[in-house]
Design an enzyme around this catalytic site. Structure first.
Site, PDB file in Angstrom:
ATOM      1  N   ARG A 152      81.176  74.250 -58.899  1.00 47.30           N
ATOM      2  CA  ARG A 152      80.623  75.054 -57.826  1.00 47.30           C
ATOM      3  C   ARG A 152      81.576  76.161 -57.411  1.00 47.30           C
ATOM      4  NH1 ARG A 152      82.099  72.627 -52.702  1.00 47.30           N
ATOM      5  NH2 ARG A 152      83.550  70.904 -53.066  1.00 47.30           N
ATOM      6  N   THR A 153      80.971  77.168 -56.748  1.00 43.59           N
ATOM      7  CA  THR A 153      81.733  78.359 -56.383  1.00 43.59           C
ATOM      8  C   THR A 153      82.654  78.053 -55.216  1.00 43.59           C
ATOM      9  OG1 THR A 153      79.855  79.694 -57.035  1.00 43.59           O
ATOM     10  CG2 THR A 153      81.534  80.764 -55.719  1.00 43.59           C
ATOM     11  N   LEU A 154      83.948  78.214 -55.440  1.00 48.98           N
ATOM     12  CA  LEU A 154      84.911  78.020 -54.365  1.00 48.98           C
ATOM     13  C   LEU A 154      85.491  79.354 -53.899  1.00 48.98           C
ATOM     14  CD1 LEU A 154      86.824  74.978 -55.835  1.00 48.98           C
ATOM     15  CD2 LEU A 154      85.150  74.932 -54.001  1.00 48.98           C
TER      16      LEU A 154
END
Lengths: 245, 271
Positions: free
Chosen positions: A22-24
């Protein structure tokens, strides 16, 4: 000793291994988009820069794209997520066209669809790292709205993303009025973009202005703004504020 | 229609290329009490005859609001109609939530038709035994559709379904050319006249019928009994004179109504 270690299902987004799923943080980003309503429709401006952290790495990124017949989407933030959004919208418009029934999704519908997408991704802790500006005209009605990466959305006569909110909106609040002519609208947008160029270090001097009216959408060829760096205050910036840089 | 060896399963074709189970489902629609619909450029009126099992019971609800801009009148198995209305309401509300815009009625009708078609091609299912008159608005104006158990749908200026609907259809065929530009009130009056045709002499009162209207600037709603009775009273006086002519016209056209499906040749769903 392992007392029944709790096991996540394979597709879970929690836990250390899932972080790569997931986009952090964003990696290649675009900076501000500014847009306003004018007499015949919407005008939107964005520069063509794609920054990789503090490096201005890509200088021909088109951050505004037409959506269907009636809408225009501009994005700041992660460029790959913008491309993903364009894929979602492409599919949406495709299915809309396949009905072939005289009904079509207008800017309001697209804006609300995007709001749902952004908000639902935020709820899964896997956001699309963008701030979007959606403008368009349908059946004579002008529409201009924005959605952020956490799903905050609203409509207004003029909107901006990122630094544009801090530097461009105050100018627009003073100088925007109903029924701006095309030339006045462009002049106003250029004024905003020039301030952003001077003050936003992620901005580059290569921009496009897009226009959308009932007739359709046009996007200008990339061009540069005239700048003046000989202001005496620029010569010795620390004069009025010792210790600043 | 008579029983034959090809009518047990919906997935069995007859040698003549018919699906008898689907045709039987359409018979069920013909047995239900009448429902009519008519439209102008800006409004659609739905009406139905209320049948109650006995004097002690209330009548069945046959008109459903699906959304502010869409309503439906049913004829046939009311239970199937209720389930389909719930599906339509769900589709409308989901679309509204995602797009903040009303679902165009033309798209809802196609989704409904596709849902009905599924039941004509699964051996463990049966077709829905209900015909739906869907009234709704979209970008291009006011629309009236008829959805069949076969999965077909048609757009109409005016239509009637259910028992004795042929009488109403005859009336509508005479008058439909005026409907496009008719006012909302004239449209309601025509709907009441059409319903009266199906009553075959029984007095038209607001307790035996239900009327609903939807139009540009007017959300779908069912008219209350008082208003309906007022409108009946307003034209009933004129109606007395029209009575004899209407009765004569009805005799001739009532006969072919039920026999249409049984004859050789074209299956009803192909029209």
């Amino acid at each position: 000793m392992n007392f029944m270690a709790s096991k996540q299902p394979e597709n879970s987004l929690l836990g250390p291994e899932a972080d790569s799923q997931r986009t952090l943080y964003p990696y290649v980003t675009g900076t501000s988009v500014v847009a306003l309503k004018y007499k015949d429709g919407i005008l939107m401006a964005a520069d063509m820069g794609g920054s990789y952290g503090s490096t201005l790495r890509y200088k021909s990124v088109e951050r505004m794209k037409p959506i269907g017949k009636h809408s225009l989407l501009g994005a700041s933030g992660e460029i790959s997520d913008f491309q993903e959004i364009l894929r979602y919208l492409d599919e949406l418009i495709l299915y809309d066209n396949m009905w072939d029934d005289g009904n079509s999704l207008g800017p309001k519908e697209v804006h609300n669809y995007l709001t749902r997408v952004m908000y639902n991704r935020r709820n899964k802790f896997n956001p699309l790292w963008n701030s979007l500006v959606l403008g368009g005209v349908k059946n004579g009605q002008k529409y201009l709205g924005t959605v952020s990466m956490i799903g905050v959305n609203f409509e207004d006569n003029h909107v901006a993303t990122g630094f544009g909110n801090h530097l461009a909106r105050p100018i627009l609040r003073q100088e925007w009025h109903e029924n701006l002519s095309y030339e006045d609208g462009v002049r106003l947008l250029e004024k905003c973009m020039r301030v952003l160029l001077y003050r936003d270090r992620s901005a580059i001097n290569k921009l496009q202005i897009a226009k959308i009216t009932e007739e359709g959408m046009t996007i200008s060829q990339p061009y540069s703004l005239k700048t003046y760096w000989e202001f005496s205050a620029f010569a010795n910036p620390a004069q009025g504020a010792v210790g600043t840089w | 229609m008579f029983r034959n060896q090809y009518d047990t399963d919906v997935t069995t074709w007859s040698p003549a290329g018919r699906l008898f189970q689907v045709e039987y489902a359409m018979e069920a629609v013909k047995q239900g009490s009448a429902a009519i619909g008519l439209r102008s450029k800006t409004h659609i009126v739905l009406g139905c005859v209320n049948k109650a099992n006995s004097e002690l019971s209330s009548h069945q609800k046959k008109i459903f609001k699906v959304d502010d801009h869409i309503g439906v009148a049913i004829a046939g198995l009311t239970a199937d109609g209720r389930v389909l209305s719930r599906y339509m309401r769900n589709e409308c509300i989901n679309y509204s939530f995602t797009y903040e815009s009303p679902l165009p009625v033309g798209r809802l009708v196609v989704q409904l038709a596709d849902k009905a078609q599924v039941c004509t091609q699964r051996s463990w299912k049966r077709p829905y035994g209900v015909g739906l008159l869907v009234a709704g608005l979209d970008e291009s104006g006011a629309h009236l559709y008829y959805n069949c158990p076969s999965g077909n749908y048609f757009e109409y200026q005016a239509f009637a379904i259910g028992s004795r609907s042929q009488a109403a259809k005859t009336y509508l065929e005479r008058k439909f050319e005026n409907f496009t530009d008719a006012s909302r009130d004239d449209l309601v009056k025509d709907a009441l006249m059409a319903i009266r045709e199906t009553l075959q002499g029984e007095t038209l009162k607001s307790s035996v019928c239900t009327i609903a209207v939807v139009g540009v600037g007017e959300p779908f709603h069912i008219l209350d009994q008082g208003t309906v009775q007022q409108m009946i009273d307003a034209f009933e006086i004129v109606g007395e004179q029209e009575g004899p002519d209407a009765a004569a016209g009805q005799e001739a056209s009532a006969e072919p109504e039920q026999g249409a499906g049984a004859g050789e040749g074209v299956a009803p769903m192909d029209i």
